[in-house]
Design a protein around this motif. Structure first.
Motif, short mmCIF file in Angstrom:
data_model
loop_
_atom_site.label_atom_id
_atom_site.label_comp_id
_atom_site.label_asym_id
_atom_site.label_seq_id
_atom_site.Cartn_x
_atom_site.Cartn_y
_atom_site.Cartn_z
N ASN A 1 50.27 46.62 38.51
CA ASN A 1 49.76 45.73 37.47
C ASN A 1 49.33 44.41 38.10
OD1 ASN A 1 50.54 47.69 35.52
ND2 ASN A 1 52.62 46.86 35.50
N THR A 2 48.06 44.09 37.98
CA THR A 2 47.50 42.88 38.58
C THR A 2 46.95 41.96 37.51
OG1 THR A 2 46.92 44.04 40.62
CG2 THR A 2 45.76 41.99 40.16
N VAL A 3 47.35 40.69 37.57
CA VAL A 3 46.87 39.69 36.62
C VAL A 3 45.68 38.94 37.19
CG1 VAL A 3 47.45 37.59 35.34
CG2 VAL A 3 49.18 39.36 35.65
N ILE A 4 44.65 38.78 36.38
CA ILE A 4 43.53 37.90 36.70
C ILE A 4 43.69 36.66 35.82
CG2 ILE A 4 41.03 37.56 36.62
CD1 ILE A 4 40.75 40.59 37.00
N VAL A 5 44.01 35.53 36.42
CA VAL A 5 44.17 34.28 35.67
C VAL A 5 42.85 33.52 35.73
CG1 VAL A 5 45.41 32.10 35.48
CG2 VAL A 5 46.64 34.16 36.20
N ASN B 1 50.73 41.62 41.22
CA ASN B 1 49.79 40.73 41.91
C ASN B 1 49.23 39.70 40.94
OD1 ASN B 1 49.85 42.36 44.33
ND2 ASN B 1 48.46 43.78 43.29
N ILE B 2 48.88 38.54 41.48
CA ILE B 2 48.20 37.50 40.71
C ILE B 2 46.95 37.08 41.47
CG2 ILE B 2 48.35 35.17 39.74
CD1 ILE B 2 51.41 35.52 39.66
N GLN B 3 45.80 37.24 40.82
CA GLN B 3 44.51 36.79 41.35
C GLN B 3 44.04 35.64 40.46
OE1 GLN B 3 43.02 38.09 44.06
NE2 GLN B 3 40.91 37.35 43.98
N ILE C 1 47.73 36.73 45.42
CA ILE C 1 47.05 37.45 46.49
C ILE C 1 45.70 36.85 46.86
CG2 ILE C 1 48.20 39.66 46.11
CD1 ILE C 1 45.76 40.54 44.47
N GLY C 2 45.12 35.98 46.02
CA GLY C 2 43.86 35.39 46.41
C GLY C 2 43.12 34.69 45.27
N PHE C 3 42.03 34.01 45.66
CA PHE C 3 41.17 33.33 44.71
C PHE C 3 39.87 34.10 44.53
CE2 PHE C 3 43.56 29.60 46.36
CZ PHE C 3 43.99 29.08 45.15
N ALA D 1 36.24 38.62 39.90
CA ALA D 1 37.61 39.00 40.26
C ALA D 1 37.74 40.51 40.38
CB ALA D 1 38.59 38.46 39.22
N LEU D 2 37.09 41.24 39.47
CA LEU D 2 37.14 42.71 39.54
C LEU D 2 36.58 43.21 40.87
CD1 LEU D 2 35.89 43.64 35.95
CD2 LEU D 2 38.24 43.73 36.78
N ILE D 3 35.48 42.61 41.30
CA ILE D 3 34.87 43.01 42.58
C ILE D 3 35.78 42.67 43.75
CG2 ILE D 3 32.93 42.62 44.13
CD1 ILE D 3 32.27 44.32 41.65
N ASP D 4 36.40 41.47 43.70
CA ASP D 4 37.28 41.05 44.79
C ASP D 4 38.52 41.94 44.91
OD1 ASP D 4 35.59 38.98 45.43
OD2 ASP D 4 36.72 37.46 44.32
N LEU D 5 38.90 42.59 43.81
CA LEU D 5 40.10 43.42 43.81
C LEU D 5 39.84 44.87 44.23
CD1 LEU D 5 41.73 42.15 40.47
CD2 LEU D 5 42.60 41.78 42.80
N LYS D 6 38.60 45.19 44.52
CA LYS D 6 38.24 46.58 44.83
C LYS D 6 39.06 47.19 45.95
CE LYS D 6 33.57 47.76 43.32
NZ LYS D 6 32.20 48.13 43.78
N GLU D 7 39.38 46.41 46.97
CA GLU D 7 40.10 46.93 48.12
C GLU D 7 41.62 46.91 47.92
OE1 GLU D 7 38.42 48.31 50.59
OE2 GLU D 7 36.60 47.78 49.47
N ILE D 8 42.05 46.38 46.80
CA ILE D 8 43.49 46.21 46.56
C ILE D 8 43.99 47.08 45.41
CG2 ILE D 8 45.28 44.52 45.92
CD1 ILE D 8 43.37 42.37 47.12
N VAL D 9 43.17 47.16 44.35
CA VAL D 9 43.59 47.84 43.12
C VAL D 9 42.98 49.23 43.05
CG1 VAL D 9 43.56 47.68 40.61
CG2 VAL D 9 43.79 45.61 41.97
N LYS D 10 43.77 50.19 42.62
CA LYS D 10 43.31 51.56 42.49
C LYS D 10 42.71 51.80 41.11
CE LYS D 10 46.77 53.33 45.73
NZ LYS D 10 47.93 54.23 45.91
N TYR D 11 41.97 52.89 40.98
CA TYR D 11 41.23 53.20 39.76
C TYR D 11 42.13 53.19 38.52
CZ TYR D 11 37.94 55.60 36.65
OH TYR D 11 37.11 55.92 35.61
N ASP D 12 43.30 53.80 38.61
CA ASP D 12 44.18 53.94 37.44
C ASP D 12 45.17 52.80 37.28
OD1 ASP D 12 43.07 56.35 36.53
OD2 ASP D 12 44.30 57.52 37.91
N ASP D 13 45.08 51.79 38.15
CA ASP D 13 45.96 50.63 38.01
C ASP D 13 45.55 49.80 36.80
OD1 ASP D 13 47.45 51.33 40.20
OD2 ASP D 13 46.46 49.95 41.57
#
Length: 242
Positions: free
Chosen positions: A2-6, A47-49, A74-76, A90-102
């Motif tokens: 579960n990743t938060v985009i703030v 994670n928090i982005q 994890i990043g800006f 943010a969605l694009i920046d998370l491509k290498e970190i977050v999986k499809y079903d996350d």
């Protein structure tokens, strides 16, 4: 995972302050710091982005050092010209970190009164769905005006609901929903892209017919937009309102 985009890229024009409202201080802390602390302390957040202009990164890093006690940042990501473009970045920046079903959780930096219980409830309600949107019923009578001056018709408020953040989505599905709204010219997002007309984070999901569930929101989870909101927040955070 579960990743938060703030979303902390707003400029806060409606508040009329010298700095964006998420960086204003209440009880010697930025409003954003309360959001960082909440998500860091949640056992269900991995994670928090943070979406924020580079000018504010050092200030935010100070908040992270003090209030991200579980080290989940994890990043800006860079803000876009609109709220939804900020989300897309943010969605694009998370491509290498977050999986499809996350799961990704989109939250406004100026909503410091979300609770751990809210987070748990919304994540649990996502089971079997592709998105969860907290909503509140409208309390006032709602009208439709064709010209903005005269009442054209009365709208049944029982069928109208107001959305809040956080909004939760299955990452892969939601990324695809946003990419459908983006057209590029020479690798850059075209000004004619449909994403520029998006006002709320749930709109791409609705347009893509994602399987969304509404859940009861919270009156306490208000967004600090006006001076009255800021005063209310100060009263709560400084302990003058119980």
């Amino acid at each position: 995972m579960n990743t938060v985009i703030v979303l902390a890229g707003g400029v806060g024009r409606r508040l009329g302050a010298d700095i964006p409202k998420q960086y204003l201080k209440i009880s010697s802390r930025t409003i954003l710091s309360y959001v960082i602390e909440l998500f860091s302390s949640s056992a269900e957040i991995d994670n928090i982005q943070i979406v924020a202009d580079k000018f504010w990164h050092e200030l935010i890093k100070n908040d992270i050092c003090q209030y991200d006690l579980k080290h989940k940042f994890i990043g800006f990501s860079q803000p876009g010209l609109t709220r939804q473009l900020s989300v897309y970045n943010a969605l694009i920046d998370l491509k290498e970190i977050v999986k499809y079903d996350d799961i990704i959780i989109i939250h406004d930096a100026v909503r410091p009164f979300l609770t751990l219980e809210n987070i748990s409830e919304y994540i649990n309600k996502l089971n079997g769905y592709e998105g969860v949107i907290p909503t509140l019923p409208l309390k006032d009578t709602v009208y439709f005006s064709e010209d903005g001056q005269n009442i054209t018709s009365l709208i049944n408020r029982n069928k109208i609901i107001a959305g809040q953040s956080p909004e939760l989505f299955v990452y892969g599905k939601y990324l695809q929903a946003n990419e459908k709204l983006v057209s590029k010219v020479s690798g850059e997002i075209s000004e004619k892209s449909e994403i520029f007309s998006i006002n709320g984070s749930a709109e791409p999901a609705v347009l893509s017919n994602m399987n969304l569930r509404t859940v009861q929101g919270s009156d306490e989870n208000f967004k600090i937009t006006t001076n009255a909101d800021l005063i209310r927040a100060k009263n709560i955070l400084e302990g003058t309102v119980k």
